[in-house]
Design an enzyme around this catalytic site. Structure first.
Site, mmCIF file in Angstrom:
data_model
loop_
_atom_site.group_PDB
_atom_site.id
_atom_site.type_symbol
_atom_site.label_atom_id
_atom_site.label_comp_id
_atom_site.label_asym_id
_atom_site.label_seq_id
_atom_site.Cartn_x
_atom_site.Cartn_y
_atom_site.Cartn_z
ATOM 1 N N HIS A 10 3.695 -2.603 -6.999
ATOM 2 C CA HIS A 10 4.878 -3.334 -6.547
ATOM 3 C C HIS A 10 5.006 -3.250 -5.030
ATOM 4 O O HIS A 10 6.014 -3.658 -4.468
ATOM 5 C CB HIS A 10 6.138 -2.768 -7.228
ATOM 6 C CG HIS A 10 6.162 -2.976 -8.710
ATOM 7 N ND1 HIS A 10 6.562 -2.003 -9.582
ATOM 8 C CD2 HIS A 10 5.821 -4.038 -9.471
ATOM 9 C CE1 HIS A 10 6.476 -2.450 -10.826
ATOM 10 N NE2 HIS A 10 6.017 -3.682 -10.770
ATOM 11 N N ASN A 11 3.968 -2.725 -4.376
ATOM 12 C CA ASN A 11 3.960 -2.536 -2.930
ATOM 13 C C ASN A 11 3.407 -3.792 -2.251
ATOM 14 O O ASN A 11 2.206 -4.073 -2.315
ATOM 15 C CB ASN A 11 3.105 -1.304 -2.589
ATOM 16 C CG ASN A 11 3.123 -0.955 -1.111
ATOM 17 O OD1 ASN A 11 3.251 -1.824 -0.251
ATOM 18 N ND2 ASN A 11 2.969 0.322 -0.813
ATOM 19 N N LYS A 14 0.390 -3.424 0.090
ATOM 20 C CA LYS A 14 -0.921 -3.307 -0.542
ATOM 21 C C LYS A 14 -1.445 -4.667 -0.979
ATOM 22 O O LYS A 14 -2.641 -4.951 -0.845
ATOM 23 C CB LYS A 14 -0.864 -2.350 -1.741
ATOM 24 C CG LYS A 14 -0.922 -0.895 -1.373
ATOM 25 C CD LYS A 14 -1.159 -0.039 -2.594
ATOM 26 C CE LYS A 14 -1.229 1.428 -2.223
ATOM 27 N NZ LYS A 14 -1.490 2.287 -3.397
ATOM 28 N N ASP A 69 -5.759 4.108 -6.485
ATOM 29 C CA ASP A 69 -5.012 5.339 -6.298
ATOM 30 C C ASP A 69 -5.627 5.965 -5.067
ATOM 31 O O ASP A 69 -6.851 6.098 -4.969
ATOM 32 C CB ASP A 69 -5.110 6.265 -7.502
ATOM 33 C CG ASP A 69 -3.973 7.279 -7.503
ATOM 34 O OD1 ASP A 69 -2.811 6.853 -7.372
ATOM 35 O OD2 ASP A 69 -4.238 8.485 -7.624
ATOM 36 N N PHE A 152 0.949 1.991 7.100
ATOM 37 C CA PHE A 152 2.024 2.592 6.299
ATOM 38 C C PHE A 152 1.545 3.941 5.785
ATOM 39 O O PHE A 152 0.429 4.356 6.074
ATOM 40 C CB PHE A 152 2.428 1.663 5.146
ATOM 41 C CG PHE A 152 1.296 1.263 4.234
ATOM 42 C CD1 PHE A 152 1.043 1.954 3.063
ATOM 43 C CD2 PHE A 152 0.472 0.190 4.554
ATOM 44 C CE1 PHE A 152 0.001 1.598 2.220
ATOM 45 C CE2 PHE A 152 -0.577 -0.184 3.716
ATOM 46 C CZ PHE A 152 -0.809 0.527 2.546
ATOM 47 N N TYR A 154 0.517 7.521 5.537
ATOM 48 C CA TYR A 154 0.107 8.558 6.483
ATOM 49 C C TYR A 154 -0.609 7.989 7.702
ATOM 50 O O TYR A 154 -1.066 8.761 8.558
ATOM 51 C CB TYR A 154 -0.797 9.579 5.777
ATOM 52 C CG TYR A 154 -0.072 10.419 4.751
ATOM 53 C CD1 TYR A 154 0.517 11.633 5.104
ATOM 54 C CD2 TYR A 154 0.039 10.002 3.432
ATOM 55 C CE1 TYR A 154 1.181 12.411 4.168
ATOM 56 C CE2 TYR A 154 0.701 10.765 2.482
ATOM 57 C CZ TYR A 154 1.271 11.968 2.856
ATOM 58 O OH TYR A 154 1.940 12.731 1.927
ATOM 59 N N HIS A 180 -10.579 3.352 4.131
ATOM 60 C CA HIS A 180 -11.049 3.840 2.839
ATOM 61 C C HIS A 180 -11.059 2.727 1.796
ATOM 62 O O HIS A 180 -11.977 2.639 0.984
ATOM 63 C CB HIS A 180 -10.204 5.028 2.372
ATOM 64 C CG HIS A 180 -8.721 4.834 2.499
ATOM 65 N ND1 HIS A 180 -8.110 4.412 3.663
ATOM 66 C CD2 HIS A 180 -7.704 5.011 1.598
ATOM 67 C CE1 HIS A 180 -6.793 4.344 3.470
ATOM 68 N NE2 HIS A 180 -6.536 4.699 2.237
#
Length: 199
Positions: A10-11, A14, A69, A152, A154, A180
């Site tokens: 829900h981000n 992303k 994840d 966003f 870290y 990453h």
């Protein structure tokens, strides 16, 4: 022909990031947001949690589903926060509190002792049940203070190898090419292209 994949999050950040990264290598793909309930992420690894989310999204929508994840892993902390990155300070999604706590925990450590890396594990689950899991790692170290407006999580305290600024200070195009997630997606592209070729 456009191929739609649902991203199990829900981000909105992303969704946008995934579209930028995937669109560069597979422009026929369209990433759509997930509107279902969030499953319980009770896995003990990035891969387990990514699969839990992707399976739920594929079942809910009937579309091929992507889920990631990801988190930050600090060497001197044995890989923590790791899968607990999003709720390190106790409340899920409070990124500012998570960053403050992590910086406080490492405040006595100098250069060379603050090595860390971002890990992203991405799962692709098809409605047929086929599953692909890939991982990308972005090495670097933690800064001693926050800096930067982009990104966003870290990003404002992570200095990637090869740079002298934080991930939040990098041009978004540079970050999207090196991160990453970008490294994980590079490994995922063959499976995604195969999916597009089936249509």
């Amino acid at each position: 022909m456009t191929v739609r994949l649902v991203l199990a999050t829900h981000n909105a950040h992303k969704v946008e990031e995934f579209q930028h990264i995937l669109g560069a290598s597979a422009p026929e793909l369209e990433i759509v947001a997930y509107d279902g309930a969030e499953p319980v992420e009770d896995g003990v690894t990035f891969a387990e949690n990514a699969l839990i989310k992707a399976r739920a999204a594929a079942a809910h929508t009937g579309l091929p589903a992507l889920a990631d994840d990801s988190g930050i892993c600090v060497d001197v902390m044995g890989g923590a926060p790791g899968i607990f990155s999003a709720r390190w300070a106790g409340r899920h999604g409070d990124a500012a509190a998570n960053r403050r706590l992590l910086l406080d925990q490492l405040s006595d450590l100098g250069d060379g002792k603050r090595r860390a890396h971002f890990t992203a594990t991405i799962a692709l689950v098809l409605p047929s049940g086929e599953e692909t899991v890939v991982e990308g790692v972005w090495p670097g170290e933690l800064a001693t203070a926050e800096s930067g407006e982009h990104g966003f999580g870290y990003d404002p305290i992570f200095v990637p190898d090869g740079h002298d600024v934080t991930a939040a200070e990098l041009d978004p195009a540079v970050k999207n090419a090196e991160s990453h997630r970008a490294r994980a997606f590079e490994k995922l592209v063959p499976a995604v292209r195969a999916l597009a070729n089936r249509r």
